[in-house]
Design an enzyme around this catalytic site. Structure first.
Site, mmCIF file in Angstrom:
data_model
loop_
_atom_site.group_PDB
_atom_site.id
_atom_site.type_symbol
_atom_site.label_atom_id
_atom_site.label_comp_id
_atom_site.label_asym_id
_atom_site.label_seq_id
_atom_site.Cartn_x
_atom_site.Cartn_y
_atom_site.Cartn_z
ATOM 1 N N ILE A 205 4.768 -2.300 -7.622
ATOM 2 C CA ILE A 205 4.230 -1.204 -8.238
ATOM 3 C C ILE A 205 4.622 -0.309 -6.830
ATOM 4 O O ILE A 205 4.937 -0.238 -5.673
ATOM 5 C CB ILE A 205 2.955 -1.605 -7.433
ATOM 6 C CG1 ILE A 205 1.889 -2.613 -8.445
ATOM 7 C CG2 ILE A 205 2.082 -0.375 -7.442
ATOM 8 C CD1 ILE A 205 0.833 -2.866 -8.672
ATOM 9 N N ARG A 206 5.510 0.734 -7.338
ATOM 10 C CA ARG A 206 6.416 1.865 -6.403
ATOM 11 C C ARG A 206 7.368 0.663 -5.722
ATOM 12 O O ARG A 206 7.174 1.186 -4.305
ATOM 13 C CB ARG A 206 4.891 2.797 -5.613
ATOM 14 C CG ARG A 206 4.553 3.820 -7.027
ATOM 15 C CD ARG A 206 3.735 4.429 -5.873
ATOM 16 N NE ARG A 206 4.703 5.183 -5.215
ATOM 17 C CZ ARG A 206 4.079 6.323 -4.205
ATOM 18 N NH1 ARG A 206 2.468 5.889 -4.053
ATOM 19 N NH2 ARG A 206 4.727 7.284 -4.039
ATOM 20 N N GLU B 298 0.421 -11.854 -4.208
ATOM 21 C CA GLU B 298 -1.490 -11.710 -4.214
ATOM 22 C C GLU B 298 -2.068 -11.080 -5.279
ATOM 23 O O GLU B 298 -3.373 -11.503 -4.999
ATOM 24 C CB GLU B 298 -1.837 -10.253 -2.595
ATOM 25 C CG GLU B 298 -2.019 -9.470 -2.078
ATOM 26 C CD GLU B 298 -0.209 -8.159 -2.434
ATOM 27 O OE1 GLU B 298 -0.343 -7.268 -2.746
ATOM 28 O OE2 GLU B 298 0.829 -9.208 -2.877
ATOM 29 N N GLY C 207 0.933 -1.758 -0.423
ATOM 30 C CA GLY C 207 0.295 -0.240 -0.345
ATOM 31 C C GLY C 207 0.758 1.311 -0.460
ATOM 32 O O GLY C 207 1.748 1.223 -0.316
ATOM 33 N N GLU C 208 0.755 2.344 0.717
ATOM 34 C CA GLU C 208 1.550 3.664 0.846
ATOM 35 C C GLU C 208 2.229 3.431 1.731
ATOM 36 O O GLU C 208 1.092 3.541 2.979
ATOM 37 C CB GLU C 208 0.211 4.532 0.398
ATOM 38 C CG GLU C 208 1.215 5.893 -0.450
ATOM 39 C CD GLU C 208 2.144 6.655 0.796
ATOM 40 O OE1 GLU C 208 3.410 6.597 0.142
ATOM 41 O OE2 GLU C 208 1.845 6.700 1.633
ATOM 42 N N SER C 209 3.159 3.745 2.029
ATOM 43 C CA SER C 209 3.889 3.300 3.260
ATOM 44 C C SER C 209 3.723 3.916 4.558
ATOM 45 O O SER C 209 3.644 4.077 5.687
ATOM 46 C CB SER C 209 5.389 2.463 3.157
ATOM 47 O OG SER C 209 5.599 3.688 2.802
ATOM 48 N N CYS D 255 5.765 -5.506 0.160
ATOM 49 C CA CYS D 255 6.010 -4.058 -0.087
ATOM 50 C C CYS D 255 6.003 -3.763 1.043
ATOM 51 O O CYS D 255 7.046 -2.889 1.291
ATOM 52 C CB CYS D 255 4.687 -3.739 -1.558
ATOM 53 S SG CYS D 255 5.431 -2.047 -2.418
ATOM 54 N N ARG E 9 12.768 2.753 0.742
ATOM 55 C CA ARG E 9 11.833 2.914 -0.064
ATOM 56 C C ARG E 9 11.150 3.566 -1.572
ATOM 57 O O ARG E 9 12.148 4.461 -2.043
ATOM 58 C CB ARG E 9 10.764 3.668 1.239
ATOM 59 C CG ARG E 9 9.062 4.807 1.199
ATOM 60 C CD ARG E 9 8.575 5.565 1.779
ATOM 61 N NE ARG E 9 7.854 6.046 1.697
ATOM 62 C CZ ARG E 9 7.205 6.643 0.725
ATOM 63 N NH1 ARG E 9 7.916 7.198 0.080
ATOM 64 N NH2 ARG E 9 6.221 6.912 0.675
ATOM 65 N N HIS F 233 4.888 -7.698 -4.914
ATOM 66 C CA HIS F 233 3.438 -8.251 -4.426
ATOM 67 C C HIS F 233 2.252 -9.292 -4.815
ATOM 68 O O HIS F 233 1.569 -9.732 -5.855
ATOM 69 C CB HIS F 233 2.559 -7.097 -5.397
ATOM 70 C CG HIS F 233 2.136 -5.734 -4.836
ATOM 71 N ND1 HIS F 233 1.434 -5.404 -3.305
ATOM 72 C CD2 HIS F 233 2.952 -4.655 -4.962
ATOM 73 C CE1 HIS F 233 1.696 -4.168 -3.161
ATOM 74 N NE2 HIS F 233 2.737 -3.987 -4.241
#
Length: 253
Positions: free
Chosen positions: A143-144, A205, A47-49, A79, A109, A203
């Site tokens: 993803i990022r 998942e 997600g967005e850490s 991630c 990051r 990821h």
């Protein structure tokens, strides 16, 4: 039936729960410290850490998460979850973010760039293939994504990825690595394991390949938590995988 907790503050927690369901295992959403008392293992999703860290701080989750890790319970971070579990993170926004820690590593990051620089790649995963069968490669969805720059001697590297020659890897007062030729094997680490902790920069998942989830469930078994149920769920999933064609959420195949 044993259950696996999935931190559900933000990010791809639904996709992890769906992957666990395909293996016959129940995943439960975790948002409050007291909910950690009812589970024996935990997945911290991507997600967005920074957002996840702010929400975890708001709900006072960090002390409970650190205690969960220190108790030796299996935890897997994907991630942003990998960033959470790292002892040190670089490349953070101003002010940084709070970490859970436990993995003796340094994580960068957003190492691979912004959202538009997200990518997929075939990763060599000999340990995963040895334990779970299947091909020697795994389709990693980045993803990022972060990357692991340094690991301690007790950390096992499970996968790495070649880096561009002009990539700035790491810069500090002690060391600066800028050229590909300065990095042994010219690769950056993207999956690690240390005792009860597992971390992947990508990821799993978001793919149809559930081997990383199966691998984590066996870690749960190995520490003596939910042994029989985890084993039955994994074996049943292996025997019925050819019959399963319906998935709960969109995934890459």
């Amino acid at each position: 039936m044993a259950v696996v907790g999935v931190l559900a503050l933000q990010g791809s927690f639904n996709e992890h729960i769906a992957a666990l369901r395909r293996l016959g295992m129940k995943g439960v959403e975790i948002r409050k410290p007291e909910q950690l008392q009812s589970i024996s293992s935990l997945i911290i999703p991507g997600g967005e850490s920074t957002t996840m860290a702010k929400l975890a701080e708001f709900h006072n989750l960090f002390p409970a998460l650190r205690e969960f890790v220190q108790m030796g319970k299996p935890v897997w971070g994907t991630c942003a979850g990998l960033i959470f579990l790292a002892n040190k993170a670089v490349g953070q926004k101003d002010g940084g973010q709070e970490l859970v820690g436990g993995l003796n590593c340094t994580v960068h990051r957003n190492y691979f760039g912004s959202q538009i620089q997200s990518f997929e790649a075939e990763l060599l995963v000999p340990e995963l293939a040895s334990q779970e069968g299947g091909p020697e490669t795994f389709r990693g969805v980045f993803i990022r994504a972060p990357a692991v720059l340094e690991v301690g001697p007790e950390v096992e590297v499970l996968a790495d990825y070649p880096i561009p020659s002009n990539k700035v890897l790491y810069s500090s007062s002690a060391v600066e690595i800028q050229e590909e030729s300065a990095v042994p094997e010219k690769k950056v680490i993207v999956a690690i394991k240390q005792g009860n902790l597992l971390g992947t920069a990508f990821h799993p998942e978001l793919t149809a390949d559930t081997r990383w989830h199966s691998y984590f469930l066996k870690m749960v078994r190995d520490v003596g938590e939910g042994t029989s149920n985890a084993t039955v769920a994994v074996s049943e999933a292996a025997s019925s995988s050819d019959r399963q064609t319906k998935y709960d959420l969109p995934i890459f195949r």
